[in-house]
Design an enzyme around this catalytic site. Structure first.
Site, PDB file in Angstrom:
ATOM      1  N   LYS A 149     -26.178 -15.489  -9.941  1.00 17.37           N
ATOM      2  CA  LYS A 149     -27.152 -14.267 -10.035  1.00 17.37           C
ATOM      3  C   LYS A 149     -26.923 -13.226  -9.008  1.00 17.37           C
ATOM      4  O   LYS A 149     -27.463 -13.540  -7.899  1.00 17.37           O
ATOM      5  CB  LYS A 149     -28.574 -14.738 -10.115  1.00 17.37           C
ATOM      6  N   ASP A 179       0.600  -1.177  -0.134  1.00 14.80           N
ATOM      7  CA  ASP A 179      -0.003  -0.059   0.043  1.00 14.80           C
ATOM      8  C   ASP A 179       0.833   1.277   0.037  1.00 14.80           C
ATOM      9  O   ASP A 179       0.438   2.166  -0.737  1.00 14.80           O
ATOM     10  CB  ASP A 179      -0.880   0.143   1.107  1.00 14.80           C
ATOM     11  N   TYR A 211       2.046   2.336  -3.486  1.00 11.51           N
ATOM     12  CA  TYR A 211       0.941   2.610  -4.275  1.00 11.51           C
ATOM     13  C   TYR A 211       0.785   4.166  -3.762  1.00 11.51           C
ATOM     14  O   TYR A 211       0.637   4.819  -4.593  1.00 11.51           O
ATOM     15  CB  TYR A 211      -0.408   1.952  -3.993  1.00 11.51           C
ATOM     16  N   ASP A 212       0.695   4.292  -2.313  1.00 10.85           N
ATOM     17  CA  ASP A 212       0.492   5.722  -2.022  1.00 10.85           C
ATOM     18  C   ASP A 212       1.413   6.714  -2.408  1.00 10.85           C
ATOM     19  O   ASP A 212       1.354   7.867  -2.658  1.00 10.85           O
ATOM     20  CB  ASP A 212       0.468   5.787  -0.355  1.00 10.85           C
ATOM     21  N   LYS A 222     -26.912 -18.890 -19.671  1.00  8.36           N
ATOM     22  CA  LYS A 222     -26.795 -18.337 -20.775  1.00  8.36           C
ATOM     23  C   LYS A 222     -26.334 -19.299 -21.876  1.00  8.36           C
ATOM     24  O   LYS A 222     -25.308 -19.859 -21.719  1.00  8.36           O
ATOM     25  CB  LYS A 222     -25.957 -16.984 -20.776  1.00  8.36           C
ATOM     26  N   GLU A 245     -23.679  -6.086 -12.686  1.00  9.13           N
ATOM     27  CA  GLU A 245     -24.509  -5.894 -11.472  1.00  9.13           C
ATOM     28  C   GLU A 245     -23.608  -5.308 -10.308  1.00  9.13           C
ATOM     29  O   GLU A 245     -22.574  -5.663 -10.056  1.00  9.13           O
ATOM     30  CB  GLU A 245     -24.704  -7.318 -10.930  1.00  9.13           C
ATOM     31  N   CYS A 274     -37.355 -11.764  34.657  1.00  8.06           N
ATOM     32  CA  CYS A 274     -38.481 -11.949  35.776  1.00  8.06           C
ATOM     33  C   CYS A 274     -38.010 -12.222  37.017  1.00  8.06           C
ATOM     34  O   CYS A 274     -36.829 -12.565  36.914  1.00  8.06           O
ATOM     35  CB  CYS A 274     -39.074 -13.448  34.946  1.00  8.06           C
ATOM     36  N   SER A 302     -34.518  -7.856 -18.731  1.00  9.79           N
ATOM     37  CA  SER A 302     -34.425  -8.575 -17.287  1.00  9.79           C
ATOM     38  C   SER A 302     -34.275 -10.104 -17.589  1.00  9.79           C
ATOM     39  O   SER A 302     -33.974 -10.377 -18.991  1.00  9.79           O
ATOM     40  CB  SER A 302     -35.785  -8.246 -16.673  1.00  9.79           C
ATOM     41  N   LEU A 303     -34.824 -11.018 -16.851  1.00  9.30           N
ATOM     42  CA  LEU A 303     -34.696 -12.452 -17.046  1.00  9.30           C
ATOM     43  C   LEU A 303     -35.685 -13.129 -16.641  1.00  9.30           C
ATOM     44  O   LEU A 303     -36.425 -12.731 -15.792  1.00  9.30           O
ATOM     45  CB  LEU A 303     -33.420 -12.943 -16.122  1.00  9.30           C
ATOM     46  N   ARG A 328     -30.401   0.963 -14.658  1.00  6.13           N
ATOM     47  CA  ARG A 328     -31.276   0.164 -15.403  1.00  6.13           C
ATOM     48  C   ARG A 328     -32.569   0.956 -15.612  1.00  6.13           C
ATOM     49  O   ARG A 328     -33.404   1.116 -16.708  1.00  6.13           O
ATOM     50  CB  ARG A 328     -31.731  -1.362 -15.016  1.00  6.13           C
TER      51      ARG A 328
HETATM   52  S1  IVH Z   1     -27.946 -11.404 -17.540  1.00  4.33           S
HETATM   53  C1  IVH Z   1     -30.008  -9.759 -21.315  1.00  4.33           C
HETATM   54  N1  IVH Z   1     -26.415 -12.346 -15.576  1.00  4.33           N
HETATM   55  O1  IVH Z   1     -30.767 -10.067 -12.640  1.00  4.33           O
HETATM   56  C2  IVH Z   1     -29.030  -9.953 -19.900  1.00  4.33           C
HETATM   57  N2  IVH Z   1     -28.276 -10.530 -14.916  1.00  4.33           N
HETATM   58  O2  IVH Z   1     -33.671 -10.657 -12.649  1.00  4.33           O
HETATM   59  C3  IVH Z   1     -30.062  -9.834 -18.635  1.00  4.33           C
HETATM   60  N3  IVH Z   1     -28.354 -10.437 -12.515  1.00  4.33           N
HETATM   61  O3  IVH Z   1     -31.581  -7.434 -14.621  1.00  4.33           O
HETATM   62  C4  IVH Z   1     -29.191 -10.033 -17.531  1.00  4.33           C
HETATM   63  N4  IVH Z   1     -26.665 -11.342 -11.958  1.00  4.33           N
HETATM   64  O4  IVH Z   1     -29.660  -7.090 -12.715  1.00  4.33           O
HETATM   65  C5  IVH Z   1     -27.499 -11.384 -15.955  1.00  4.33           C
HETATM   66  N5  IVH Z   1     -25.140 -12.959 -13.977  1.00  4.33           N
HETATM   67  C6  IVH Z   1     -26.136 -12.109 -14.436  1.00  4.33           C
HETATM   68  C7  IVH Z   1     -26.708 -11.689 -13.332  1.00  4.33           C
HETATM   69  C8  IVH Z   1     -27.974 -10.716 -13.564  1.00  4.33           C
HETATM   70  C9  IVH Z   1     -27.702 -10.622 -11.440  1.00  4.33           C
HETATM   71  C10 IVH Z   1     -29.729  -9.445 -12.530  1.00  4.33           C
HETATM   72  C11 IVH Z   1     -29.759  -8.322 -13.392  1.00  4.33           C
HETATM   73  C12 IVH Z   1     -30.966  -8.519 -14.084  1.00  4.33           C
HETATM   74  C13 IVH Z   1     -31.743  -9.435 -13.008  1.00  4.33           C
HETATM   75  C14 IVH Z   1     -32.935 -10.123 -13.440  1.00  4.33           C
END
Ligand code: IVH
Length: 695
Positions: free
Chosen positions: A120, A36, A39-40, A309, A191, A445, A85-86, A141
């Protein structure tokens, strides 16, 4: 720039890339490569060059992570590509269906489909835009189309590079320049989250400052991102993993698989999830889920499932999106660890020590995979600080094996005026008075001798060696007697019969007879022992002895006012309050009367045994005594009490300072040492006759 300054300019640039390299190792790889201090030192050097040449300060300089003035308001940002979203999956069947749908649409067999799995993260989605490798904007978002500009806060996150690594900035020259050169426009998405430790530290600080605490790390991350002043975000330690992208310059050759995208992001110095893995087949998919679920509570951040995915980007493009989510990805959710439900009531539990604990009675709800209808509210302070009231909707949390807890009320859902919670004034189990321990925020008590909730503990304490010293009555025996209803209060010991005891597990007539004899023998005791055996909160052996010597009779102790009690050595306000309240409880009085009625008695404490002239005349006054061997008629602690009552000090080992050695049967090394030192040795017989002569 003139010729003379070019050396400094070069130095400035090399420090910037060196700092970026150190930063990456520290914050992204979690593996520091320099101290550190080093770095400093570099950082200070950079600052001084920038002070000398302010025109050289650029937005990507490490000195510019925290902005100047707080913003007036958030600007809105329209995402160049929608943020999706998912879809969720809650079972293996859902996963099977997801894979089958993809198979059919792509007309392939499942064995050939590759998926990338990654945790996730339970946080907030963010989109970060780089132009020519430099971070220019970051937006939340929002509704997927329009979000808020939070660039100032995102810049404070040390794992996010302000400038991407390129061929020039990287120390690793083995890579092709083309591989590292980022597209002119690159939007990366991921995220934002707060680690469990940072969340706990933040909440602790907030509570200390009397400010609002956050229900969970996700809310804390959201609250932090929504600060107008980046100095606040800078202190709160947000983190980020990237898992996607938005706009990318058309002319850029993007990789063919998601796994390769992650590798590419890493090369630019961007943080991606270290647990991401490429999998083929449903078994591997289920296995990854099981593994992560087992790891879930041990991870330093919160995750709420796994995202799967499709690896091939061509395949992703063929499948496309619904209005809300991609068809090529799915979130397999873990059982929720946090749910909302109604608080139907607050029950009071009385513990073995008499401490009162409020417990939430909930409308049954599934949390962390089990149905929960009770949860801890911790203590009154927590209830009041969070303003939890019966009738509220509350957030209930159950993480792993941890007992379910009420995190706090959902104030937005409170529709009508609800009464504030108050601790009861009487014990819900025995109706004795409840007293608050001023300094400890504990409600207790005061019916220690009588309260059924405290019975086992009170009974075990009553017979213990330094209390009534009833041999042969172990905890198991006491518990059995209590469970069978034969022993509720200490006075019941004296009504037990050999027959009753002989019936219990692992007991026979002989052992039962021994126990009854020990109970009988305990009737002869001292006031000090008796007071100690009552188990009055905060009254230990020493206080019991001081009380006995001060008041000399049980009646006087029981009648003593607070003022009188405070006169006693070692007794302060709190202890005095405990003693007074204890003896004021009619039920405690009944039990004490029962004990005296059963025949418990002790030698009167007269002036002879007190520290006055008469006492000083006895041969043991002010002397040092050691006790050894087995005594026939009294226990060693009895002998000790006798000596102490005579003003002697009892110690554990024989030395030149020892005046007397009381030696029972089988006295060993202490006896020989005493003899060699010329210490006066007393037999038990002799000692007893001495005491009798003194009385
Ligand atoms: S993929 C088109 N990957 O979960 C791609 N989402 O419930 C869409 N999230 O809105 C997202 N970890 O905020 C992806 N490894 C991850 C994730 C992730 C968390 C969140 C993200 C999304 C939400 C959906």
């Amino acid at each position: 720039m003139n010729h003379q300054n070019s050396a400094e300019f070069e130095q400035l640039n090399s420090i910037k890339s060196e700092l970026a390299r150190l930063n990456y190792a520290y914050y992204v790889l979690d593996a520091p490569i320099e101290s550190d201090a080093y770095y400093d030192e570099l950082y200070q050097k950079l600052k001084s060059i920038e002070e000398q040449f302010p025109e050289w300060v650029t937005a990507d300089s490490p000195t510019q992570r925290i902005g100047g003035q707080p913003l007036e308001q958030f600007e809105s940002v329209t995402h160049s590509k929608q943020m999706f979203s998912l879809e969720n999956a809650f079972s293996n069947e859902d996963m099977q269906a997801f894979i089958k749908r993809i198979q059919e649409r792509l007309e392939v067999s499942s064995d050939t489909l590759e998926f990338v799995a990654e945790p996730k993260m339970d946080g907030l989605a963010i989109s970060i835009r780089y132009e020519n490798g430099v971070l220019v904007q970051a937006a939340t978002r929002g509704d997927g189309v329009t979000g808020e500009d939070v660039t100032h806060n995102i810049r404070t996150i040390r794992s996010i590079p302000l400038k991407l690594f390129t061929a020039n900035s990287s120390k690793n020259n083995s890579r092709h320049e083309s591989e590292l050169e980022p597209p002119q426009v690159l939007e990366v998405r991921g995220e934002i989250f707060m680690s469990k430790t940072s969340f706990e530290n933040l909440n602790k600080k907030q509570a200390e400052l009397g400010q609002k605490t956050f229900a969970n790390p996700r809310n804390a991350a959201a609250g932090t991102l929504r600060q107008l002043d980046s100095k606040i975000a800078a202190k709160r330690n947000l983190s980020l993993y990237l898992y996607g992208w938005g706009e990318i310059s058309d002319d850029y050759q993007w990789p063919e698989t998601y796994a390769e995208v992650l590798t590419q992001l890493k090369k630019w110095g961007l943080p991606t999830h270290p647990l991401a893995d490429t999998l083929i087949g449903l078994d591997a998919i289920e296995d990854y889920y099981d593994r992560l679920q087992a790891q879930r509570n041990a991870l330093p951040y919160e995750i709420d499932g796994i995202v799967y995915k499709l690896n091939k980007i061509k395949g992703q493009e063929t499948l496309g999106f619904t209005s809300k989510a991609p068809r090529w990805a799915i979130a397999r959710k873990f059982p929720a660890q946090e749910v909302w439900t109604e608080l139907l009531g607050i029950d009071i539990q009385v513990g073995r020590t008499g401490a009162l604990t409020p417990v939430a009675r909930l409308k049954p709800v599934e949390v962390g995979g089990v149905v929960v209808s009770n949860a801890t509210l911790h203590n009154l302070d927590e209830i009041q600080r969070k303003d939890t009231r019966v009738g509220d909707w509350v957030i209930v949390r159950r993480a792993g094996d941890v007992i379910p807890e009420v995190v706090g009320p959902v104030l937005a859902k409170r529709k009508s005026e609800l009464a504030q919670f108050e601790m009861p004034e009487a014990c819900p189990v025995c109706n004795s008075e409840v007293i608050k321990e001023e300094d400890k925020a504990v409600y207790r008590c005061s019916g220690g001798l009588f309260c059924p909730a405290q019975a086992k503990r009170a009974l075990q304490h009553f017979v213990s060696r330094k209390a009534m010293d009833i041999q042969g009555l172990g905890n198991k025996l006491i518990n059995q007697l209590n469970d069978r209803g034969l022993l509720k209060h200490p006075n019941d010991f004296y009504a037990l019969t050999i027959e009753q005891l002989a019936e219990l597990d692992r007991m026979a007539v002989k052992s039962a007879t021994n126990v009854i004899q020990a109970i009988e023998a305990s009737k002869e005791t001292t006031l000090q022992r008796f007071l100690f055996s009552l188990g009055i909160p905060e009254v230990g052996e020493v206080t019991a002895k001081n009380l006995a010597n001060h008041f000399k009779s049980l009646d006087k102790v029981m009648e003593a006012s607070l003022e009188a009690l405070i006169e006693v050595d070692d007794v302060g306000d709190i202890v005095a309050h405990h003693i007074e309240t204890f003896f004021a409880q009619p039920h405690n009085q009944e039990v004490i009367q029962g004990l005296i009625h059963a025949g418990i008695h002790w030698p009167e404490i007269t002036d002879k045994t007190e520290t006055n002239a008469a006492l000083a005349e006895n041969p043991f006054f002010g002397k040092t005594v050691v006790i050894t061997g087995t005594l026939e008629t009294m226990g060693r602690s009895d002998a000790k009490a006798h000596f102490e009552a005579l003003g002697a000090k009892v110690t554990g080992s024989v030395s030149k300072k020892t005046d007397y050695l009381l030696a029972g049967e089988k006295a060993g090394s202490k006896l020989s040492k005493a003899e060699s030192l010329g210490v006066t040795v007393l037999s038990e017989q002799l000692f007893i006759s001495q005491i009798e002569a003194l009385n």
